[in-house]
Motif scaffolding. Structure first.
Motif, PDB file in Angstrom:
ATOM      1  N   LEU A 107      98.154  17.297 -10.761  1.00 57.28           N
ATOM      2  CA  LEU A 107      97.441  16.994  -9.511  1.00 57.28           C
ATOM      3  C   LEU A 107      97.527  18.111  -8.490  1.00 57.28           C
ATOM      4  O   LEU A 107      96.814  18.072  -7.480  1.00 57.28           O
ATOM      5  CB  LEU A 107      98.011  15.713  -8.892  1.00 57.28           C
ATOM      6  CG  LEU A 107      97.848  14.418  -9.711  1.00 57.28           C
ATOM      7  CD1 LEU A 107      98.647  13.292  -9.064  1.00 57.28           C
ATOM      8  CD2 LEU A 107      96.377  14.045  -9.829  1.00 57.28           C
ATOM      9  N   ALA A 108      98.396  19.101  -8.724  1.00 51.84           N
ATOM     10  CA  ALA A 108      98.655  20.136  -7.714  1.00 51.84           C
ATOM     11  C   ALA A 108      97.420  20.996  -7.483  1.00 51.84           C
ATOM     12  O   ALA A 108      96.782  21.449  -8.436  1.00 51.84           O
ATOM     13  CB  ALA A 108      99.836  21.002  -8.145  1.00 51.84           C
ATOM     14  N   GLY A 109      97.122  21.223  -6.215  1.00 48.86           N
ATOM     15  CA  GLY A 109      95.989  22.070  -5.854  1.00 48.86           C
ATOM     16  C   GLY A 109      96.387  23.514  -5.633  1.00 48.86           C
ATOM     17  O   GLY A 109      95.943  24.401  -6.369  1.00 48.86           O
ATOM     18  N   PRO A 110      97.230  23.805  -4.662  1.00 53.55           N
ATOM     19  CA  PRO A 110      97.642  25.195  -4.418  1.00 53.55           C
ATOM     20  C   PRO A 110      98.472  25.742  -5.580  1.00 53.55           C
ATOM     21  O   PRO A 110      99.224  25.009  -6.228  1.00 53.55           O
ATOM     22  CB  PRO A 110      98.492  25.095  -3.147  1.00 53.55           C
ATOM     23  CG  PRO A 110      98.169  23.770  -2.555  1.00 53.55           C
ATOM     24  CD  PRO A 110      97.788  22.877  -3.670  1.00 53.55           C
ATOM     25  N   LEU A 111      98.350  27.032  -5.817  1.00 51.05           N
ATOM     26  CA  LEU A 111      99.086  27.660  -6.910  1.00 51.05           C
ATOM     27  C   LEU A 111     100.588  27.539  -6.707  1.00 51.05           C
ATOM     28  O   LEU A 111     101.331  27.278  -7.658  1.00 51.05           O
ATOM     29  CB  LEU A 111      98.676  29.133  -7.032  1.00 51.05           C
ATOM     30  CG  LEU A 111      99.400  29.942  -8.108  1.00 51.05           C
ATOM     31  CD1 LEU A 111      99.169  29.347  -9.490  1.00 51.05           C
ATOM     32  CD2 LEU A 111      98.957  31.403  -8.066  1.00 51.05           C
ATOM     33  N   TRP A 112     101.051  27.714  -5.462  1.00 55.96           N
ATOM     34  CA  TRP A 112     102.492  27.652  -5.210  1.00 55.96           C
ATOM     35  C   TRP A 112     103.057  26.288  -5.570  1.00 55.96           C
ATOM     36  O   TRP A 112     104.177  26.177  -6.094  1.00 55.96           O
ATOM     37  CB  TRP A 112     102.804  27.994  -3.752  1.00 55.96           C
ATOM     38  CG  TRP A 112     102.323  26.976  -2.747  1.00 55.96           C
ATOM     39  CD1 TRP A 112     101.141  26.981  -2.067  1.00 55.96           C
ATOM     40  CD2 TRP A 112     103.008  25.782  -2.344  1.00 55.96           C
ATOM     41  NE1 TRP A 112     101.034  25.884  -1.249  1.00 55.96           N
ATOM     42  CE2 TRP A 112     102.173  25.126  -1.392  1.00 55.96           C
ATOM     43  CE3 TRP A 112     104.226  25.206  -2.675  1.00 55.96           C
ATOM     44  CZ2 TRP A 112     102.520  23.924  -0.788  1.00 55.96           C
ATOM     45  CZ3 TRP A 112     104.587  24.006  -2.067  1.00 55.96           C
ATOM     46  CH2 TRP A 112     103.733  23.381  -1.136  1.00 55.96           C
ATOM     47  N   LEU A 113     102.264  25.218  -5.325  1.00 57.70           N
ATOM     48  CA  LEU A 113     102.738  23.879  -5.641  1.00 57.70           C
ATOM     49  C   LEU A 113     102.761  23.661  -7.154  1.00 57.70           C
ATOM     50  O   LEU A 113     103.693  23.054  -7.694  1.00 57.70           O
ATOM     51  CB  LEU A 113     101.847  22.840  -4.967  1.00 57.70           C
ATOM     52  CG  LEU A 113     102.243  21.372  -5.176  1.00 57.70           C
ATOM     53  CD1 LEU A 113     103.672  21.121  -4.702  1.00 57.70           C
ATOM     54  CD2 LEU A 113     101.257  20.451  -4.458  1.00 57.70           C
TER      55      LEU A 113
END
Length: 435
Positions: A323-329
């Motif tokens: 479900l993570a959107g940002p790459l860092w997440l």
């Protein structure tokens, strides 16, 4: 968690527990040899991949490497389990490691001779793998024989850290060696590393399988030539064993994410190859970090509860990655999953070795080995099939949550596993090394 920590209500963060290296010369020698062999194996993996691609230029050819390694791992791993409960395990590991050295020398020789036969190359690869798989179950039993019970998890943590480090450093080192000195040098490096492993195995004490029945003076040495009956069914008779293995199988079969990385990268992050590499690195970084801080968990006595908790975190972290959107997440979720996997592997390995009577350790270790080999591969296949029918997000979320629910079901149904505690330290001395 240790009793002291439980009383204080605090979790004390500890770095890598090095007691096994300081207190046991045989284990120290084994660890050095195993670490060298793992690094050499990673170098050879890259060399074989490069040579097969050079010879065939086909993904079918490089895919055949998996067949040449996967089948021997399963077949000879099971046979090795029976042998490990029949003969002196030190002698078995000595012989199979020498076999690996001979096959590694063959790889070096064929590269020097300018071999153009893919069949010959893959046959030598299969020979190296077969020898390693044949000795793997016996090698897995060594920490429980060389270390006090409360240090077995720490010994497995040290093995895991060296494995993770070899996975990070080995491919990069292989690239440098091949670029500078070509393929024969890479295979020579593997042979040299295997030779180190042979020398360190020579320092181990004799380790014949012990009888499952104890006397007043401890376990009775087994003198027969056949392994004690019931080696495969002992897992089903012991809830802690089947629960631990079912937990591992649930986590890998239902939530293995590696096959989905290219699709996630393509649909969510523009297909950048560097991002794809970051996915794999994030898992490894999480694993190494957990390994370096493993002293925090290796001193906890509740190994069953720790494994169950870590396996649940693995599933939830991968569902969050879906479900993570940002790459860092996304990278953070993968690092958490890698850390949880390392904790689960360490605690499961200690529990399985300590809960299994020595007369059965070889065969039980081979079952653990097969689950560790087949579970991730089948899990990647399952994830790919589901993603092709739905999407990468659906496959990851469904798989991660399914794994967490399966682990929760094992937790609810298996009270002995939840309550398992690492045995108190033994008082008898660890065997001295012999030549």
């Amino acid at each position: 968690m240790s009793r002291a920590a439980a009383r204080s209500g605090r979790i004390r963060v500890r770095f890598l527990d090095t007691r096994p290296l300081r207190g046991s010369a045989p284990f120290r020698a084994l660890w050095i040899g195993t670490s060298a062999a793992q690094l050499g194996g990673q170098i050879a993996t890259v060399a074989v991949l490069a040579q097969v691609w050079e010879l065939t230029g086909s993904p079918v050819g490089t895919g055949a490497i998996g067949l040449a390694t996967g089948l021997p791992m399963v077949l000879f791993g099971l046979l090795g389990g029976t042998l490990a409960d029949t003969v002196d395990r030190r002698a078995l590991v000595r012989a199979t490691t020498v076999g690996q050295l001979v096959a590694s020398a063959g790889l070096c020789a064929q590269a020097l001779a300018g071999n153009t036969s893919t069949v010959l190359l893959l046959t030598l690869v299969a020979a190296v793998t077969s020898c390693g798989a044949l000795g793997a179950p016996a090698r897995r039993t060594f920490p429980a024989r060389l270390l006090p019970g409360d240090q077995v998890a720490a010994g497995l943590a040290l093995n895991n850290v060296s494995f993770q480090a070899s996975m990070l450093a080995g491919p990069a080192l292989a690239g440098l060696i091949i670029a500078r000195w070509d393929l024969p040098a890479a295979y020579a490096a593997q042979a040299a590393a295997t030779a180190v492993s042979v020398l360190t195995v020579l320092r181990l004490p004799a380790m014949r399988p012990e009888g499952a029945d104890a006397t007043d003076h401890g376990p009775r040495p087994r003198r027969g030539v056949r392994p004690k009956r019931g080696g495969w069914s002992v897992v089903l008779r012991r809830p802690r064993l089947w629960g631990s293995m079912a937990t591992d199988l649930s986590a890998t079969l239902l939530a293995m994410p590696i096959a989905l990385f290219p699709l996630v990268n393509e649909t969510r992050f523009g297909g950048n190859p560097e991002t794809l590499g970051l996915f794999l690195s994030a898992v490894a970084v999480g694993g190494i970090t957990a390994g370096l801080l493993s002293g925090t968990v290796t001193r906890w006595s509740r190994a069953g509860l720790v494994q169950l908790s870590a396996a649940g975190v693995w599933g939830i972290a991968l569902a969050c990655f879906g479900l993570a959107g940002p790459l860092w997440l996304a990278l953070t979720c993968l690092a958490v999953a890698g850390a949880a996997d390392t904790v689960s592997v360490i605690t499961r390995g200690a529990l399985v070795q300590l809960e299994t009577p020595d007369a059965y350790r070889g065969r039980v270790s081979s079952m653990e080995h097969v689950i560790g080999v087949a579970g991730p591969e089948l899990g990647n296949f399952r994830g790919g099939l589901l993603a092709s029918a739905t999407s990468a997000t659906s496959s990851l979320v469904f798989g991660g949550l399914s794994a967490a629910l399966a682990v929760a079901a094992v937790t609810a149904a298996n009270a002995p596993l939840r309550a398992y505690r690492i045995p108190a330290p033994r008082t008898e001395p660890v065997p001295a090394a012999s030549g």
